[in-house]
Design an enzyme around this catalytic site. Structure first.
Site, PDB file in Angstrom:
ATOM      1  CB  THR A  10      -0.869   0.013   1.170  1.00 42.86           C
ATOM      2  OG1 THR A  10      -0.448   0.074   2.301  1.00 42.86           O
ATOM      3  CG2 THR A  10      -1.823  -1.256   1.201  1.00 42.86           C
ATOM      4  CG  ASP A  11      -1.003   4.825  -1.543  1.00 41.64           C
ATOM      5  OD1 ASP A  11      -1.626   4.696  -0.523  1.00 41.64           O
ATOM      6  OD2 ASP A  11      -1.539   5.012  -2.742  1.00 41.64           O
ATOM      7  CG  LEU A  12       0.894   8.768   3.627  1.00 44.27           C
ATOM      8  CD1 LEU A  12       1.926   7.844   4.673  1.00 44.27           C
ATOM      9  CD2 LEU A  12       1.594  10.129   3.034  1.00 44.27           C
TER      10      LEU A  12
ATOM     11  CB  ILE B 174      -5.540   2.640  -1.591  1.00 44.13           C
ATOM     12  CG1 ILE B 174      -4.638   3.658  -2.268  1.00 44.13           C
ATOM     13  CG2 ILE B 174      -6.567   3.279  -0.790  1.00 44.13           C
ATOM     14  CD1 ILE B 174      -5.305   4.676  -3.195  1.00 44.13           C
TER      15      ILE B 174
END
Length: 129
Positions: A14-16, A19
């Site tokens: 995931t990203d920050l 997601i």
């Protein structure tokens, strides 16, 4: 026939925002393709060693529809669109339950040891069809 491959979304995927980072969908569908080939009875290591043939991605068309999130369980579905002497076209879909999150069409080509397109042996084409 549709091949189904489970994927669990880990924090590293995931990203920050929590997601799935867009490029990780390509990892998910690559893993699913590897398992699809293996379950079809094709040993890619032996194919390279015995016949000098490897698969390479020639083209990918992808649509991101709904984001996947941390700790979700997903399914990658792989279905053959077409197989020719040199090329395999697959439709791959990433789902969460019945929701379609990501769709792609992937074109693979068979390459010889010099990187040139080469025909897949008939038995390999039959196994993958």
């Amino acid at each position: 026939m549709i091949h189904k491959f489970p994927v669990h979304v880990y924090y590293e995927d995931t990203d920050l925002a929590g997601i799935v980072y867009y490029a990780n969908y390509f990892k998910f569908i690559e893993r699913a393709r590897t398992e699809w080939v293996r379950e079809a009875g094709v040993d890619q290591v032996a194919l390279k060693a015995d016949d000098g043939i490897v698969f390479a991605v020639r083209r990918v068309e992808a649509d991101y529809l709904i984001p996947a999130k941390f700790d979700e369980d997903l399914i990658v579905e792989t279905e053959v669109e077409a197989i020719t002497g040199v090329r395999i076209v697959l439709n791959q879909t990433v789902k969460r339950a019945d929701a379609i999150l990501f769709v792609s069409q992937v074109t693979l080509v068979a390459l010889n040891e010099t990187g040139q397109p080469t025909r897949l042996p008939a038995n390999i084409r039959r196994n993958l069809h």
